[in-house]
Design a protein around this motif. Structure first.
Motif, mmCIF file in Angstrom:
data_model
loop_
_atom_site.group_PDB
_atom_site.id
_atom_site.type_symbol
_atom_site.label_atom_id
_atom_site.label_comp_id
_atom_site.label_asym_id
_atom_site.label_seq_id
_atom_site.Cartn_x
_atom_site.Cartn_y
_atom_site.Cartn_z
ATOM 1 N N GLU A 183 0.424 -10.843 8.860
ATOM 2 C CA GLU A 183 0.567 -9.440 8.467
ATOM 3 C C GLU A 183 -0.167 -9.207 7.156
ATOM 4 O O GLU A 183 -0.188 -10.097 6.287
ATOM 5 C CB GLU A 183 2.043 -9.057 8.313
ATOM 6 C CG GLU A 183 2.816 -9.045 9.623
ATOM 7 C CD GLU A 183 4.232 -8.552 9.431
ATOM 8 O OE1 GLU A 183 4.593 -8.150 8.303
ATOM 9 O OE2 GLU A 183 4.999 -8.561 10.419
ATOM 10 N N LYS A 184 -0.716 -8.023 7.013
ATOM 11 C CA LYS A 184 -1.444 -7.681 5.791
ATOM 12 C C LYS A 184 -0.527 -6.944 4.813
ATOM 13 O O LYS A 184 0.358 -6.197 5.229
ATOM 14 C CB LYS A 184 -2.647 -6.794 6.111
ATOM 15 C CG LYS A 184 -3.823 -7.542 6.704
ATOM 16 C CD LYS A 184 -5.030 -6.609 6.781
ATOM 17 C CE LYS A 184 -6.267 -7.377 7.224
ATOM 18 N NZ LYS A 184 -7.474 -6.519 7.234
ATOM 19 N N PRO A 185 -0.719 -7.149 3.517
ATOM 20 C CA PRO A 185 0.012 -6.330 2.538
ATOM 21 C C PRO A 185 -0.358 -4.862 2.706
ATOM 22 O O PRO A 185 -1.418 -4.523 3.238
ATOM 23 C CB PRO A 185 -0.466 -6.882 1.192
ATOM 24 C CG PRO A 185 -0.953 -8.261 1.497
ATOM 25 C CD PRO A 185 -1.537 -8.187 2.880
ATOM 26 N N PHE A 186 0.500 -3.989 2.245
ATOM 27 C CA PHE A 186 0.287 -2.549 2.404
ATOM 28 C C PHE A 186 0.754 -1.834 1.140
ATOM 29 O O PHE A 186 1.492 -2.388 0.326
ATOM 30 C CB PHE A 186 1.047 -2.027 3.625
ATOM 31 C CG PHE A 186 2.495 -2.427 3.657
ATOM 32 C CD1 PHE A 186 3.482 -1.626 3.080
ATOM 33 C CD2 PHE A 186 2.885 -3.624 4.252
ATOM 34 C CE1 PHE A 186 4.803 -1.991 3.103
ATOM 35 C CE2 PHE A 186 4.221 -4.003 4.273
ATOM 36 C CZ PHE A 186 5.179 -3.183 3.702
ATOM 37 N N VAL A 187 0.297 -0.606 0.995
ATOM 38 C CA VAL A 187 0.664 0.228 -0.155
ATOM 39 C C VAL A 187 1.781 1.186 0.276
ATOM 40 O O VAL A 187 1.646 1.877 1.294
ATOM 41 C CB VAL A 187 -0.545 1.007 -0.695
ATOM 42 C CG1 VAL A 187 -0.118 1.941 -1.830
ATOM 43 C CG2 VAL A 187 -1.625 0.050 -1.176
ATOM 44 N N THR A 188 2.837 1.228 -0.485
ATOM 45 C CA THR A 188 3.974 2.077 -0.127
ATOM 46 C C THR A 188 4.773 2.440 -1.377
ATOM 47 O O THR A 188 4.492 1.938 -2.477
ATOM 48 C CB THR A 188 4.895 1.348 0.879
ATOM 49 O OG1 THR A 188 5.925 2.246 1.320
ATOM 50 C CG2 THR A 188 5.557 0.137 0.239
ATOM 51 N N ASN A 189 5.763 3.311 -1.205
ATOM 52 C CA ASN A 189 6.712 3.657 -2.268
ATOM 53 C C ASN A 189 7.982 2.834 -2.075
ATOM 54 O O ASN A 189 8.495 2.739 -0.948
ATOM 55 C CB ASN A 189 7.056 5.140 -2.236
ATOM 56 C CG ASN A 189 5.840 6.025 -2.423
ATOM 57 O OD1 ASN A 189 4.877 5.616 -3.054
ATOM 58 N ND2 ASN A 189 5.883 7.227 -1.883
ATOM 59 N N ILE A 190 8.480 2.247 -3.140
ATOM 60 C CA ILE A 190 9.694 1.427 -3.055
ATOM 61 C C ILE A 190 10.774 2.039 -3.943
ATOM 62 O O ILE A 190 10.531 2.315 -5.121
ATOM 63 C CB ILE A 190 9.420 -0.024 -3.478
ATOM 64 C CG1 ILE A 190 8.391 -0.664 -2.532
ATOM 65 C CG2 ILE A 190 10.705 -0.835 -3.479
ATOM 66 C CD1 ILE A 190 8.063 -2.101 -2.859
ATOM 67 N N ILE A 191 11.918 2.258 -3.347
ATOM 68 C CA ILE A 191 13.060 2.837 -4.073
ATOM 69 C C ILE A 191 14.211 1.840 -4.018
ATOM 70 O O ILE A 191 14.677 1.483 -2.933
ATOM 71 C CB ILE A 191 13.494 4.178 -3.459
ATOM 72 C CG1 ILE A 191 12.337 5.183 -3.484
ATOM 73 C CG2 ILE A 191 14.692 4.743 -4.212
ATOM 74 C CD1 ILE A 191 12.657 6.489 -2.788
ATOM 75 N N LYS A 192 14.655 1.405 -5.170
ATOM 76 C CA LYS A 192 15.797 0.511 -5.258
ATOM 77 C C LYS A 192 17.031 1.358 -5.560
ATOM 78 O O LYS A 192 17.049 2.092 -6.553
ATOM 79 C CB LYS A 192 15.597 -0.529 -6.359
ATOM 80 C CG LYS A 192 16.722 -1.551 -6.461
ATOM 81 C CD LYS A 192 16.448 -2.550 -7.577
ATOM 82 C CE LYS A 192 17.558 -3.581 -7.675
ATOM 83 N NZ LYS A 192 17.307 -4.547 -8.774
ATOM 84 N N VAL A 226 -1.093 -12.645 5.632
ATOM 85 C CA VAL A 226 0.041 -13.487 5.261
ATOM 86 C C VAL A 226 0.733 -13.982 6.518
ATOM 87 O O VAL A 226 0.974 -13.223 7.465
ATOM 88 C CB VAL A 226 1.042 -12.697 4.383
ATOM 89 C CG1 VAL A 226 2.220 -13.582 3.985
ATOM 90 C CG2 VAL A 226 0.337 -12.165 3.138
ATOM 91 N N LYS A 227 1.038 -15.266 6.504
ATOM 92 C CA LYS A 227 1.662 -15.921 7.659
ATOM 93 C C LYS A 227 3.106 -15.460 7.826
ATOM 94 O O LYS A 227 3.876 -15.400 6.879
ATOM 95 C CB LYS A 227 1.603 -17.434 7.463
ATOM 96 C CG LYS A 227 2.327 -18.250 8.527
ATOM 97 C CD LYS A 227 2.260 -19.726 8.173
ATOM 98 C CE LYS A 227 3.082 -20.579 9.116
ATOM 99 N NZ LYS A 227 3.052 -22.004 8.730
#
Length: 368
Positions: A38-47, A354-355
């Motif tokens: 899988e490839k990394p991606f750009v996103t919004n992360i809310i904790k 990424v594996k």
């Protein structure tokens, strides 16, 4: 005998040779293990953390009776909007025999005292007119007579209140129940013809109605001790109400309890937030709700699924594909996580593959 043993050993040898041959044949024809990437991606992360609770009015008042008796008239019902001073109910007083008897005795005593004071005042007035006693002495008897008259009038009023709940002197009836605040009637637990008990120092009394301001609502909930240190007053909350689907309401955190309570083996702290409503919004009191409290938020960051991370003794790494089905370990530095996706600060780029830790066989193996 030797021939028999040699024959048995020969058979065993042939069987083992055949099994080993079959094993190596199957081994050579086994499909190779194929790992997905899988490839990394750009996103919004809310904790965020979640507090469970309910929606309640900020101001809720119970209207109680000042006298004991029977509900004669009930002028309102639940759901109705009332104003402060509006008549809610009328109570027919059932006279208390002891109170009436005491009031009658007090009245009779006051009448006797007043009559005696009048006689004494008349006698002292004759002496004053004859210049036998000074004016100061006469004024003392005149004041005493006035006090006895006030006591008589008070005793008459007390008897009227004990018997009817009102007196001519005050002009107000204590058997009438009025709303003390503006708001909506949440509950009217009594019925016409029912008995009520007065409110006093030893009894809370019967609740005639419950009034609340439904335009000023708050969220009351509890949060675990592991999260309470991460929140503060003034933070924004997103309220999800189970009874209202497809809507999220905004709220502002305004209170965090300084002391926790033990519930189900965990320490929890009470929190309170002001619900921000539009003029057209109407929420019923008592709805259960969940409050999402945003602890941290980052927009447009490089991220991967948290399940792709691997952990060593003192390191966090992923396996990056360098050639078809060939991987190397890369140390990574991570940031915030929402439990599903995690920010990658450094170690890999958007183009890396990424594996995935769980291997997959190819289509031939899946078909077999």
């Amino acid at each position: 005998m030797k021939k028999v043993l040699l024959g048995i050993f020969g058979l065993i040898f042939l069987a083992l040779s055949g099994w080993l041959g079959y094993y190596f044949y199957k081994k050579s024809n086994t499909d190779p293990i194929v790992y997905k990437t899988e490839k990394p991606f750009v996103t919004n992360i809310i904790k965020k953390t979640v507090a469970m609770g309910s929606i309640v009015p900020r101001r809720e008042v119970q209207i109680k009776s000042q006298v004991s008796g029977i509900i004669e008239e009930l002028y309102v019902e639940a759901g109705q909007v009332v104003k402060a001073g509006q008549l809610i109910a009328k109570i027919r007083i059932v006279p208390n025999v002891v109170n009436v008897n005491n009031a009658q005795t007090t009245l009779q005593t006051a009448r006797i005292n007043y009559a005696e004071a009048q006689k004494e005042l008349a006698r002292q007035q004759g002496l004053f007119e004859q210049k036998v006693i000074p004016e100061q002495e006469f004024n003392r008897f005149r004041v005493d007579a006035r006090l006895k008259k006030e006591a008589l009038e008070s005793a008459e009023s007390n008897l009227q209140i004990a018997m009817r709940g009102a007196s001519r002197r005050t002009g107000s009836a204590s058997n009438s129940v009025y709303s003390t605040v503006d708001g909506m009637l949440l509950d009217v637990p009594v019925k016409a013809g029912g008995s009520v008990i007065e409110r006093n120092n030893f009894n809370e009394g019967t609740t005639i109605a419950t009034v609340a301001d439904m335009k000023s609502l708050i969220f009351e909930g509890k949060i675990d001790e592991s999260e309470v240190g991460k929140i503060r007053e003034g933070m924004d909350l997103d309220l999800t109400i189970g009874a209202i689907e497809g809507r999220t309401f905004r709220a502002k955190l305004e209170y965090i309890a300084p002391k926790g309570v033990l519930e189900e083996g965990a320490i929890k702290f009470q929190v309170r937030a002001k619900v921000l409503l539009d003029d057209k919004d109407f929420i019923r009191a008592g709805y259960s709700a969940n409050a999402d409290i945003v602890l941290d938020k980052k927009d447009s960051v490089l991220a991967i699924k948290e399940s792709l991370l691997q952990f060593g003794k003192d390191s966090t790494f992923v396996e990056v594909e360098t050639a078809p089905q060939q991987f190397e370990k890369r140390l990574v530095k991570t940031g915030i996580s929402d439990g599903i996706n995690i920010e990658v600060v450094s170690g890999i780029s958007k183009e890396d593959k990424v594996k995935v830790k769980e291997p997959e066989a190819d289509e031939k193996k899946s078909n077999t």
